[in-house]
Design a protein around this motif. Structure first.
Motif, PDB file in Angstrom:
ATOM      1  N   ASP A   1       0.823  -1.210   0.000  1.00  0.00           N
ATOM      2  CA  ASP A   1       0.000   0.000   0.000  1.00  0.00           C
ATOM      3  C   ASP A   1       0.860   1.264   0.000  1.00  0.00           C
ATOM      4  O   ASP A   1       0.535   2.251  -0.675  1.00  0.00           O
ATOM      5  CB  ASP A   1      -0.940   0.018   1.203  1.00  0.00           C
ATOM      6  N   LYS A   2       1.959   1.234   0.735  1.00  0.00           N
ATOM      7  CA  LYS A   2       2.856   2.399   0.787  1.00  0.00           C
ATOM      8  C   LYS A   2       3.521   2.616  -0.570  1.00  0.00           C
ATOM      9  O   LYS A   2       3.681   3.759  -1.018  1.00  0.00           O
ATOM     10  CB  LYS A   2       3.916   2.203   1.874  1.00  0.00           C
ATOM     11  N   ILE A   3       3.891   1.532  -1.238  1.00  0.00           N
ATOM     12  CA  ILE A   3       4.487   1.645  -2.582  1.00  0.00           C
ATOM     13  C   ILE A   3       3.478   2.290  -3.535  1.00  0.00           C
ATOM     14  O   ILE A   3       3.821   3.185  -4.313  1.00  0.00           O
ATOM     15  CB  ILE A   3       4.949   0.266  -3.107  1.00  0.00           C
ATOM     16  N   ILE A   4       2.230   1.850  -3.454  1.00  0.00           N
ATOM     17  CA  ILE A   4       1.182   2.420  -4.313  1.00  0.00           C
ATOM     18  C   ILE A   4       1.000   3.903  -4.004  1.00  0.00           C
ATOM     19  O   ILE A   4       0.991   4.744  -4.908  1.00  0.00           O
ATOM     20  CB  ILE A   4      -0.149   1.661  -4.144  1.00  0.00           C
ATOM     21  N   GLU A   5       0.856   4.220  -2.726  1.00  0.00           N
ATOM     22  CA  GLU A   5       0.618   5.606  -2.319  1.00  0.00           C
ATOM     23  C   GLU A   5       1.765   6.523  -2.751  1.00  0.00           C
ATOM     24  O   GLU A   5       1.552   7.555  -3.396  1.00  0.00           O
ATOM     25  CB  GLU A   5       0.452   5.681  -0.800  1.00  0.00           C
TER      26      GLU A   5
ATOM     27  N   ASN B   1      -7.307   3.628  -6.269  1.00  0.00           N
ATOM     28  CA  ASN B   1      -7.439   4.260  -4.950  1.00  0.00           C
ATOM     29  C   ASN B   1      -7.965   5.678  -5.075  1.00  0.00           C
ATOM     30  O   ASN B   1      -8.823   6.103  -4.303  1.00  0.00           O
ATOM     31  CB  ASN B   1      -6.094   4.282  -4.210  1.00  0.00           C
ATOM     32  N   TYR B   2      -7.432   6.412  -6.049  1.00  0.00           N
ATOM     33  CA  TYR B   2      -7.862   7.791  -6.302  1.00  0.00           C
ATOM     34  C   TYR B   2      -9.362   7.817  -6.590  1.00  0.00           C
ATOM     35  O   TYR B   2     -10.101   8.617  -6.024  1.00  0.00           O
ATOM     36  CB  TYR B   2      -7.070   8.353  -7.478  1.00  0.00           C
ATOM     37  N   SER B   3      -9.804   6.943  -7.476  1.00  0.00           N
ATOM     38  CA  SER B   3     -11.221   6.953  -7.843  1.00  0.00           C
ATOM     39  C   SER B   3     -12.094   6.561  -6.664  1.00  0.00           C
ATOM     40  O   SER B   3     -13.165   7.122  -6.469  1.00  0.00           O
ATOM     41  CB  SER B   3     -11.490   6.057  -9.055  1.00  0.00           C
ATOM     42  N   GLU B   4     -11.648   5.619  -5.841  1.00  0.00           N
ATOM     43  CA  GLU B   4     -12.442   5.209  -4.678  1.00  0.00           C
ATOM     44  C   GLU B   4     -12.484   6.297  -3.611  1.00  0.00           C
ATOM     45  O   GLU B   4     -13.525   6.536  -3.008  1.00  0.00           O
ATOM     46  CB  GLU B   4     -11.871   3.930  -4.077  1.00  0.00           C
ATOM     47  N   ASN B   5     -11.363   6.966  -3.394  1.00  0.00           N
ATOM     48  CA  ASN B   5     -11.278   7.953  -2.312  1.00  0.00           C
ATOM     49  C   ASN B   5     -11.711   9.358  -2.716  1.00  0.00           C
ATOM     50  O   ASN B   5     -12.159  10.129  -1.880  1.00  0.00           O
ATOM     51  CB  ASN B   5      -9.862   8.015  -1.743  1.00  0.00           C
ATOM     52  N   ILE B   6     -11.538   9.699  -3.974  1.00  0.00           N
ATOM     53  CA  ILE B   6     -11.834  11.055  -4.427  1.00  0.00           C
ATOM     54  C   ILE B   6     -13.128  11.102  -5.231  1.00  0.00           C
ATOM     55  O   ILE B   6     -13.987  11.941  -5.000  1.00  0.00           O
ATOM     56  CB  ILE B   6     -10.663  11.626  -5.271  1.00  0.00           C
ATOM     57  N   LEU B   7     -13.291  10.198  -6.180  1.00  0.00           N
ATOM     58  CA  LEU B   7     -14.448  10.268  -7.068  1.00  0.00           C
ATOM     59  C   LEU B   7     -15.682   9.562  -6.527  1.00  0.00           C
ATOM     60  O   LEU B   7     -16.780  10.093  -6.588  1.00  0.00           O
ATOM     61  CB  LEU B   7     -14.092   9.685  -8.440  1.00  0.00           C
TER      62      LEU B   7
END
Length: 193
Positions: A15-19, A66-72
């Motif tokens: 998860d940290k690598i992705i972030e 992750n962006y789409s789940e958390n932001i969109l």
């Protein structure tokens, strides 16, 4: 395909690598960074990255998800929490503007990448389809012909308004008026048969 870890520590490392990787790619541009750059920011070795991912594109795609789940996707919750169509459309516009503002660099890089890679584009096409279907479920499509097409046009209008406000920001335009007119146009389209 990347290996999905099952142990807590490994999951946290992945998860940290992705972030960190997604953050770096959005800040400096996907094509301007390398896997060792991601490893350095994430505090892992390059070898560790390749234990979880085949390449940096996989990291970018996971970051987009992750962006789409958390932001969109929180935008979709607006539809579930109101019955007034005018309020929903106005709230969706506000949420899109807020989301574009919070993650302006990420949005720019994602849009550029979506023109290059269909798997990146598909993440956001799926979001549009889900948003369209939620609006259809809310208002029903019984007597409204071409409802999917109308909603697609409305989403385009909202996106265009957000881009104008966030990216172009013309001093001589009244954005409150533009927002009100976008809501009025959307309501007219949705109420017409």
């Amino acid at each position: 395909m990347s290996r999905i870890p099952t142990q807590k520590r490994s999951i946290e490392k992945r998860d940290k690598i992705i972030e960190k990787g997604f953050q770096l790619m959005c800040e400096k541009g996907y094509h301007n960074i390398s896997t060792p750059d991601i490893a350095a920011l994430a505090g892992v070795s390059t070898g560790i990255i390749y234990q979880y991912f085949n390449d940096k594109k996989e990291i970018f795609i996971e970051g987009c998800k992750n962006y789409s789940e958390n932001i969109l996707y929180p935008v979709l919750n607006l539809i579930d929490n109101s019955n007034n169509l005018e309020t929903i459309i106005s709230d969706i516009i506000d949420a899109f503007i807020k989301n574009h503002t919070i993650s302006k660099k990420a949005h720019e890089e994602i849009m550029a990448m979506s023109h290059l890679y269909s798997d990146v584009e598909n993440i956001f096409l799926n979001f549009e389809l889900e948003l369209t279907n939620k609006i259809i479920n809310l208002i029903g499509e019984n007597n409204n012909s071409n409802i999917k097409e109308k909603i697609h046009i409305i989403i385009g209008l909202i996106e265009n308004l957000c881009h104008e406000i966030i990216y172009h920001n013309h001093d001589n335009l009244d954005y409150e008026f533009m927002k009100k007119e976008t809501v009025n146009i959307a309501l007219y389209m949705l109420k017409s048969k």
